[in-house]
Motif scaffolding. Structure first.
Motif, mmCIF file in Angstrom:
data_model
loop_
_atom_site.group_PDB
_atom_site.id
_atom_site.type_symbol
_atom_site.label_atom_id
_atom_site.label_comp_id
_atom_site.label_asym_id
_atom_site.label_seq_id
_atom_site.Cartn_x
_atom_site.Cartn_y
_atom_site.Cartn_z
ATOM 1 N N ILE A 178 8.989 -14.237 -11.914
ATOM 2 C CA ILE A 178 7.646 -14.253 -11.320
ATOM 3 C C ILE A 178 6.865 -15.443 -11.856
ATOM 4 C CG2 ILE A 178 5.548 -12.929 -10.902
ATOM 5 C CD1 ILE A 178 7.965 -11.508 -9.812
ATOM 6 N N LYS A 197 0.074 -2.503 0.114
ATOM 7 C CA LYS A 197 1.013 -3.332 -0.634
ATOM 8 C C LYS A 197 0.393 -4.670 -1.016
ATOM 9 C CE LYS A 197 5.301 -1.370 1.103
ATOM 10 N NZ LYS A 197 6.529 -1.621 1.879
ATOM 11 N N VAL A 198 -0.849 -4.876 -0.599
ATOM 12 C CA VAL A 198 -1.477 -6.161 -0.886
ATOM 13 C C VAL A 198 -1.778 -6.308 -2.377
ATOM 14 C CG1 VAL A 198 -2.441 -6.448 1.407
ATOM 15 C CG2 VAL A 198 -3.765 -5.234 -0.327
ATOM 16 N N VAL A 199 -1.716 -7.565 -2.834
ATOM 17 C CA VAL A 199 -1.879 -7.859 -4.252
ATOM 18 C C VAL A 199 -3.356 -8.021 -4.620
ATOM 19 C CG1 VAL A 199 -1.334 -9.588 -6.027
ATOM 20 C CG2 VAL A 199 0.414 -8.896 -4.378
ATOM 21 N N LYS A 200 -4.134 -8.535 -3.681
ATOM 22 C CA LYS A 200 -5.570 -8.694 -3.888
ATOM 23 C C LYS A 200 -6.301 -7.882 -2.834
ATOM 24 C CE LYS A 200 -5.597 -13.567 -5.307
ATOM 25 N NZ LYS A 200 -5.779 -14.934 -4.760
ATOM 26 N N VAL A 238 -2.311 -10.088 3.185
ATOM 27 C CA VAL A 238 -1.237 -9.272 3.781
ATOM 28 C C VAL A 238 -0.147 -9.088 2.722
ATOM 29 C CG1 VAL A 238 -1.709 -10.079 6.146
ATOM 30 C CG2 VAL A 238 -0.052 -11.316 4.729
ATOM 31 N N PRO A 239 0.729 -8.095 2.906
ATOM 32 C CA PRO A 239 1.838 -7.985 1.953
ATOM 33 C C PRO A 239 2.596 -9.315 1.893
ATOM 34 C CG PRO A 239 1.725 -6.034 3.337
ATOM 35 C CD PRO A 239 0.751 -7.016 3.916
ATOM 36 N N ARG A 240 3.119 -9.627 0.724
ATOM 37 C CA ARG A 240 3.733 -10.943 0.500
ATOM 38 C C ARG A 240 4.805 -11.294 1.517
ATOM 39 N NH1 ARG A 240 3.473 -10.765 -5.988
ATOM 40 N NH2 ARG A 240 4.390 -8.707 -5.833
ATOM 41 N N ASP A 241 5.525 -10.270 1.973
ATOM 42 C CA ASP A 241 6.623 -10.581 2.899
ATOM 43 C C ASP A 241 6.132 -10.758 4.334
ATOM 44 O OD1 ASP A 241 5.985 -7.901 3.181
ATOM 45 O OD2 ASP A 241 8.040 -7.255 3.516
ATOM 46 N N HIS A 249 -2.643 -18.614 -1.132
ATOM 47 C CA HIS A 249 -1.904 -18.026 -2.224
ATOM 48 C C HIS A 249 -0.685 -17.302 -1.663
ATOM 49 C CE1 HIS A 249 -5.606 -19.131 -4.169
ATOM 50 N NE2 HIS A 249 -6.297 -18.192 -3.557
ATOM 51 N N ALA A 293 -3.230 -15.065 -9.770
ATOM 52 C CA ALA A 293 -3.165 -13.616 -9.550
ATOM 53 C C ALA A 293 -1.734 -13.105 -9.474
ATOM 54 C CB ALA A 293 -3.925 -13.235 -8.285
ATOM 55 N N ASN A 314 -2.617 -13.763 -0.081
ATOM 56 C CA ASN A 314 -4.019 -14.016 0.257
ATOM 57 C C ASN A 314 -4.142 -15.412 0.882
ATOM 58 O OD1 ASN A 314 -7.057 -14.570 -1.685
ATOM 59 N ND2 ASN A 314 -6.831 -13.927 0.425
ATOM 60 N N MET A 331 -5.659 -18.434 -8.157
ATOM 61 C CA MET A 331 -4.267 -18.854 -8.041
ATOM 62 C C MET A 331 -3.318 -18.157 -8.989
ATOM 63 S SD MET A 331 -5.016 -22.820 -7.206
ATOM 64 C CE MET A 331 -6.677 -23.166 -7.737
ATOM 65 N N ILE A 337 10.146 -13.731 -5.395
ATOM 66 C CA ILE A 337 9.690 -12.469 -6.010
ATOM 67 C C ILE A 337 10.884 -11.552 -6.255
ATOM 68 C CG2 ILE A 337 8.233 -10.420 -5.682
ATOM 69 C CD1 ILE A 337 6.595 -13.002 -6.014
ATOM 70 N N GLY A 365 1.925 -16.493 -3.033
ATOM 71 C CA GLY A 365 2.500 -15.558 -3.987
ATOM 72 C C GLY A 365 1.825 -14.205 -4.007
ATOM 73 N N ASP A 366 0.586 -14.136 -3.563
ATOM 74 C CA ASP A 366 -0.076 -12.836 -3.521
ATOM 75 C C ASP A 366 -0.509 -12.437 -2.113
ATOM 76 O OD1 ASP A 366 -2.559 -14.141 -3.073
ATOM 77 O OD2 ASP A 366 -2.853 -14.398 -5.210
ATOM 78 N N PRO A 403 9.083 -14.465 -0.671
ATOM 79 C CA PRO A 403 9.566 -13.118 -1.047
ATOM 80 C C PRO A 403 10.907 -13.159 -1.765
ATOM 81 C CG PRO A 403 9.128 -13.268 1.341
ATOM 82 C CD PRO A 403 8.804 -14.601 0.762
ATOM 83 N N GLU A 446 11.576 -4.481 -2.674
ATOM 84 C CA GLU A 446 11.846 -5.510 -3.684
ATOM 85 C C GLU A 446 11.154 -6.830 -3.374
ATOM 86 O OE1 GLU A 446 15.634 -5.311 -5.864
ATOM 87 O OE2 GLU A 446 16.390 -4.385 -4.019
ATOM 88 N N GLU A 447 10.792 -7.047 -2.112
ATOM 89 C CA GLU A 447 10.107 -8.300 -1.774
ATOM 90 C C GLU A 447 8.632 -8.247 -2.151
ATOM 91 O OE1 GLU A 447 11.014 -9.432 2.241
ATOM 92 O OE2 GLU A 447 12.982 -10.140 1.599
ATOM 93 N N ASN A 448 8.075 -7.043 -2.161
ATOM 94 C CA ASN A 448 6.681 -6.910 -2.584
ATOM 95 C C ASN A 448 6.565 -6.311 -3.976
ATOM 96 O OD1 ASN A 448 5.020 -7.892 -0.301
ATOM 97 N ND2 ASN A 448 6.202 -6.365 0.820
ATOM 98 N N LEU A 449 7.702 -6.004 -4.577
ATOM 99 C CA LEU A 449 7.744 -5.354 -5.896
ATOM 100 C C LEU A 449 6.846 -4.121 -5.960
ATOM 101 C CD1 LEU A 449 8.050 -8.138 -8.629
ATOM 102 C CD2 LEU A 449 9.813 -6.682 -7.666
#
Lengths: 463, 463
Positions: free
Chosen positions: A248, B184-187, A348-351, A376, A156, A381, A154, A243, A378-379, A240, B105-108
């Motif tokens: 953050i 662009k994924v965070v994990k 997937v990408p956050r957006d 998650h 991450a 996942n 969580m 972010i 925010g990330d 998004p 900017e949404e995925n930084l």
């Protein structure tokens, strides 16, 4: 073909680890034939409880010479069958190698054996005003398991994943040789980063027998915000924007009402609020209330502008624990509402989270299958559970396959990846294969052979 | 044996990249025969300025089919010969692939071509209130070069290294195929982390043609502390105590008076203080003065208790820039005081830095060679320069080898690694080899072959 275990092998294992640590046939508990989700089932021919690197090394040397497959195992809390002995052979149970070896306060490192539980590490370091940030929901997993799946958890959003906190590893290779990679050093550009390759390799490249973890000072203060929304789409579309606002949070989770109700029933405890259809749960941490309050004030305002009904601020230790322990129980709670389930752990990408969740909600209708998700936000996942309920075995298999195929296809369309933190193991191999080019999979295979030319270490996983 | 370049090859390259981008023989500037330190020298047979992934892909496909070695190159600011074409062949100059492709900017994330300079990225993101934390002294390096050495820089104490900020890569493989890793994924736990393996691989596994970088919000406030000590030992011994105090600065650098004097002369600018023999330079950052002042107050007190003469606080933008730009010029300043130099970039655990520096000071006496050092006390990564001065070529080679051998031996003794951030390249191969087991080096070699079975991509580097 692999060699089958015979009496001579058993005698050898007993001579290395002691009679009491070798279990065969009906002595092996049913738990060791599957992991937490249970879709993949197979007993090892022999289960060995190991207690030292030297034992692991001797077993691997023997297995290598005799061409016997070996499956390393921790607490078996995995969800993709990575710790199931699908070719039989030897299962090495590392959960009794569970000592904390050293806390080094000058280098801010903790050296542990692989069987130490995540919750043990959390408690040990926080008592000393230190912090191990990775925070998967399953606190009874071993650190060895977390390292092998590169678990994220969580926090991450702010702190990164397990790989970011592994400084060094002691690893037994397929041929029994023991190597050390990384160390207490903070930087390292000395050849290919074998350490980073081993993290997340699901026990297929080597067996982790010791890990040097990076610690941080414990943030002195954290507050959580529980934010109700009219519906999940509105909640997730806010993420998004959070972010983009450059405040953050430590964590941004999403959850729906029925998952909260399931958790309340499972835990026999009330969640602070369950009247809205969807929630975001945010955490902020820092060294003082002043340090974090500007950030959470701004985010709270932003959420209200984006349609949140309210913002519940929780800043007592007790209340925070009750919220986050409910969050930690979601998987078990959902599991308790059905006969069987399987999961999709795409990232997937956050957006793109909102679009993906909308897609799974539509799938629920079009495929007529019950799907629950939390995760998650925010990330990016997601943890999406497909529930068997009253389907018979054959209907379930068909339905599951169809649902998975559509989900992973959608994930690829959104530039997502097959797994955010649970790994590929046995269950997700075909989806990894579909998501990557032939050349890419050829590289994966060749890397495996670079470490394990006989393919005896956790075979049949990843590719 | 590799194929030599002939007229047909030149014609092919011209057809792909245009006549004006192909240079041969005397058209190739001397700069392209070496890197920043110059100890390794060799001209490529042909230099190609590329402008797109497609061009790189076509060249690699051709080189693969024709068995021609290829050396990728950025700005040539490396220090270990990694970007020198030691087998001749084709040098691909990526420094003109220097576009910033997208800020999300949404995925930084920031998506860039490999030839973008570190200083360009720094300026671009800070103008938008964003932050790319890796901060090596050499700001005119390309991001491609930084990725290939896993450069660390000064802010690694708090923020980590380049690998931690690479989310995804587009890479051309040895056979010309283009793959994408991460995104662009965070994990990501989808099979072996090829992305993390490519970072730091010094152009031997693939050619980076695009990178997706992770950004953070720009900290709104930073202050620097310049702390004079009577001697370097006392200064450096303070560092593990700072870490142990749990107030983690953004950066902790150490420097000696004569390096400061050299920088003053080199830059023609005064450093805020040059009266003491040794200094620590610390940076703290955060979102407000209040947020960071408790930490720096505590660290300032600790330093005074540990024997610091004073603590100079610098909190204006202008003054901070003058201090840190002087720090950024140390390498060039030392270089200007001698005829030739070579460097040792070991990294040791933070609590062993003082012992290592004491050892190099003794070496200076026993081997009668001038040695200057500065570096990242906070992360244990030292930059130690051995100066040729008036030695003749043969004396220099002997002296350098002897000095290196003793230093790397000492580093192994302290559980250090050969390189903290400059890489192995050509110059440090034997020291990597000495620091690792045969099995380990066999794995390194097999990984190379997993990506590049013909060994045409930057051959002769790392192992």
């Amino acid at each position: 073909m692999y060699k089958k275990i015979d009496q001579k092998d058993i005698e050898f294992l007993k001579s290395v680890c002691g009679v009491e640590n070798i279990l065969v046939g009906e002595e092996i508990n049913e738990d060791y034939s599957h992991d937490e989700l249970g879709g993949v089932e197979k007993y090892p021919e022999v289960l060995v409880n190991v207690h030292s690197t030297e034992e692991v090394s001797k077993i691997m040397k023997y297995a290598y010479e005799n061409n016997i497959p070996v499956t390393p195992r921790g607490q078996g809390t995995g969800l993709v069958g990575a710790a199931v002995a699908i070719y039989g052979g030897i299962m090495i149970n590392l959960s009794q190698m569970n000592k904390i070896i050293e806390l080094d306060e000058e280098n801010l490192t903790l050296t542990v054996e692989p069987g130490v539980l995540l919750m043990t590490i959390g408690q040990y370091v926080s008592e000393r005003d230190l912090f191990y940030p990775p925070d998967p929901g399953e606190k009874s997993a071993t650190i060895g398991g977390n390292i092998n799946t590169n678990a994220g958890g969580m926090r991450a959003v702010k702190y990164g994943v397990t790989r970011d906190y592994v400084r060094g590893l002691e690893v037994v290779l397929a041929n029994g040789e023991v190597i050390n990679v990384g160390g207490k050093v903070v930087k390292n550009s000395s050849g290919y980063s074998i350490k980073d390759l081993l993290v997340g390799s699901e026990g297929t490249l080597g067996i982790v027998t010791k890990a040097i973890l990076k610690l941080l000072p414990l943030p002195k203060k954290d507050i959580s915000l529980l934010i109700p929304f009219s519906d999940l789409g509105t909640a997730i579309e806010t993420v998004p924007k959070i972010i983009k606002s450059k405040c953050i949070p430590t964590a941004i989770e999403f959850m729906e009402r029925d998952v909260i109700l399931a958790a309340e029933e499972f835990l026999g405890k009330k969640f602070p609020d369950n009247t809205s259809d969807a929630y975001l749960l945010l955490k902020f941490d820092g060294n003082s209330k002043e340090e974090i309050e500007k950030a959470y004030d701004q985010v709270a305002k932003l959420c209200l502008e984006c349609g949140a009904y309210d913002v519940f601020i929780s800043d007592t230790q007790e209340r925070n624990e009750s919220i986050w322990s409910a969050r930690g129980a979601f998987l078990e709670a959902i599991k308790a509402t059905t006969t069987e389930m399987d999961e999709c752990d795409v990232v997937v990408p956050r957006d793109k989270v909102a679009e993906f969740i909308k897609f799974t909600n539509e799938l629920q209708e079009t495929l007529n299958v019950r799907i629950k998700s939390f995760g998650h936000a925010g990330d990016g996942n997601l943890h999406i559970y497909i529930l068997r309920d009253e389907l018979n075995k054959s209907e379930w298999n068909t339905k599951l396959k169809e649902t998975f195929e559509k989900m992973y296809e959608k994930s690829r369309e959104l530039n997502g990846q097959v797994s955010g933190e649970h790994g590929i193991g046995y269950a997700k191999k075909e989806y990894l294969n579909e998501s990557q080019s032939e050349s890419y999979m050829e590289i994966i295979k060749n890397i495996k052979l670079a470490f394990d030319s006989k393919n005896i270490l956790n075979p049949g996983k990843i590719y």
